[in-house]
Design a protein around this motif. Sequence first.
Motif, short mmCIF file in Angstrom:
data_model
loop_
_atom_site.label_atom_id
_atom_site.label_comp_id
_atom_site.label_asym_id
_atom_site.label_seq_id
_atom_site.Cartn_x
_atom_site.Cartn_y
_atom_site.Cartn_z
N MET A 1 0.85 -1.18 0.00
CA MET A 1 0.00 0.00 0.00
C MET A 1 0.89 1.24 0.00
O MET A 1 1.83 1.35 0.77
N SER A 2 0.57 2.17 -0.88
CA SER A 2 1.36 3.40 -0.95
C SER A 2 1.01 4.31 0.23
O SER A 2 -0.01 4.13 0.90
N ALA A 3 1.84 5.30 0.45
CA ALA A 3 1.59 6.27 1.52
C ALA A 3 0.27 7.01 1.27
O ALA A 3 -0.49 7.27 2.21
N LEU A 4 -0.01 7.32 0.00
CA LEU A 4 -1.24 8.02 -0.33
C LEU A 4 -2.46 7.13 -0.04
O LEU A 4 -3.45 7.59 0.52
N ASP A 5 -2.38 5.84 -0.40
CA ASP A 5 -3.47 4.93 -0.11
C ASP A 5 -3.71 4.83 1.39
O ASP A 5 -4.85 4.79 1.86
N GLY A 6 -2.62 4.81 2.16
CA GLY A 6 -2.74 4.77 3.61
C GLY A 6 -3.42 6.01 4.16
O GLY A 6 -4.25 5.93 5.06
N LEU A 7 -3.05 7.17 3.62
CA LEU A 7 -3.68 8.42 4.04
C LEU A 7 -5.16 8.42 3.69
O LEU A 7 -6.00 8.80 4.51
N TYR A 8 -5.48 7.99 2.48
CA TYR A 8 -6.88 7.91 2.07
C TYR A 8 -7.67 6.98 2.99
O TYR A 8 -8.79 7.28 3.39
N GLN A 9 -7.08 5.84 3.35
CA GLN A 9 -7.75 4.90 4.24
C GLN A 9 -8.00 5.54 5.61
O GLN A 9 -9.07 5.37 6.20
N GLU A 10 -7.05 6.31 6.11
CA GLU A 10 -7.22 7.00 7.39
C GLU A 10 -8.36 8.01 7.32
O GLU A 10 -9.13 8.14 8.28
N VAL A 11 -8.47 8.74 6.21
CA VAL A 11 -9.55 9.72 6.04
C VAL A 11 -10.90 9.01 6.11
O VAL A 11 -11.82 9.45 6.81
N ILE A 12 -11.02 7.90 5.41
CA ILE A 12 -12.28 7.15 5.40
C ILE A 12 -12.61 6.63 6.79
O ILE A 12 -13.74 6.77 7.27
N LEU A 13 -11.64 6.04 7.47
CA LEU A 13 -11.87 5.50 8.81
C LEU A 13 -12.24 6.61 9.80
O LEU A 13 -13.13 6.43 10.64
N ASP A 14 -11.58 7.77 9.68
CA ASP A 14 -11.90 8.89 10.56
C ASP A 14 -13.34 9.35 10.36
O ASP A 14 -14.08 9.55 11.33
N HIS A 15 -13.76 9.50 9.11
CA HIS A 15 -15.13 9.93 8.84
C HIS A 15 -16.15 8.87 9.24
O HIS A 15 -17.25 9.20 9.69
N ALA A 16 -15.79 7.60 9.12
CA ALA A 16 -16.70 6.53 9.52
C ALA A 16 -16.94 6.56 11.03
O ALA A 16 -18.03 6.22 11.50
N LYS A 17 -15.94 6.98 11.78
CA LYS A 17 -16.07 7.04 13.24
C LYS A 17 -16.79 8.28 13.72
O LYS A 17 -17.66 8.22 14.58
N TRP A 72 -27.92 13.97 7.75
CA TRP A 72 -28.33 12.63 7.33
C TRP A 72 -28.52 11.71 8.51
O TRP A 72 -28.01 11.94 9.60
N GLU A 73 -29.26 10.66 8.25
CA GLU A 73 -29.48 9.60 9.23
C GLU A 73 -29.43 8.30 8.46
O GLU A 73 -30.03 8.20 7.38
N GLY A 74 -28.68 7.34 8.95
CA GLY A 74 -28.61 6.08 8.23
C GLY A 74 -27.75 5.06 8.95
O GLY A 74 -27.13 5.35 9.97
N GLU A 75 -27.76 3.89 8.38
CA GLU A 75 -26.94 2.78 8.88
C GLU A 75 -26.35 2.06 7.69
O GLU A 75 -27.00 1.89 6.66
N GLY A 76 -25.12 1.63 7.85
CA GLY A 76 -24.49 0.90 6.78
C GLY A 76 -23.02 0.68 7.05
O GLY A 76 -22.53 0.90 8.16
N CYS A 77 -22.33 0.29 6.03
CA CYS A 77 -20.91 -0.01 6.14
C CYS A 77 -20.10 1.27 6.34
O CYS A 77 -20.60 2.38 6.16
N SER A 78 -18.85 1.09 6.69
CA SER A 78 -17.97 2.24 6.92
C SER A 78 -17.85 3.13 5.70
O SER A 78 -17.79 4.35 5.82
N ILE A 79 -17.84 2.53 4.51
CA ILE A 79 -17.68 3.33 3.29
C ILE A 79 -18.90 4.24 3.09
O ILE A 79 -18.74 5.43 2.82
N SER A 80 -20.09 3.72 3.22
CA SER A 80 -21.27 4.56 2.98
C SER A 80 -21.42 5.64 4.05
O SER A 80 -21.76 6.78 3.74
N MET A 81 -21.12 5.31 5.29
CA MET A 81 -21.24 6.30 6.36
C MET A 81 -20.14 7.36 6.24
O MET A 81 -20.39 8.55 6.45
N ALA A 82 -18.93 6.95 5.89
CA ALA A 82 -17.84 7.90 5.72
C ALA A 82 -18.11 8.83 4.53
O ALA A 82 -17.85 10.04 4.61
#
Length: 157
Positions: A1-17, A72-82
């Motif tokens: 995984m590249s550094a950019l992919d890792g950063l992108y993954q962190e952004v998604i996880l942060d928004h999902a939380k 918004w209000e909803g439930e779903g996977c980390s990707i949709s919520m993020a």
Amino acid sequence: MSALDGLYQEVILDHAKRRSGKGLAAPTPGHAVAESHQYNPTCGDEITVRAELAPAPPGAEDAEPVVQRISWEGEGCSISMAAASVLAETAPGLTRSELLGLIGAFRELLRSRGTVEPDEELLGDAAAFAGVSRFAARVKCAMLGWVAAEEAVGRTG
């Protein structure tokens, strides 16, 4: 995984939380408000998005309404919520046309199957979903809230 992919993954996880915009906000009197509910039968994700647009300022009749808030209000996977969280942070201050253009750019990125480089200046944190485009089953998850916002904004006038 590249550094950019890792950063992108962190952004998604942060928004999902932290889920910016979660909870349907009470509308401001005098603002146009519309909602859209979307459901992904493939995975069970669902979301209701409320778009609130302020009218053009007095004396600027040719100006477009401006997005005040996406909630918004909803439930779903980390990707949709993020993705819904990113949208709620990105949309305020955009005109209706600018928001629809942003949604179009996000859709183009996600449908590219990884062939389109994200325009980080235009997309902001939404560029983090570039990797999702390589997984067809997850594209619909990422687009769910954005499609709801597109439909809701279309209903505001």
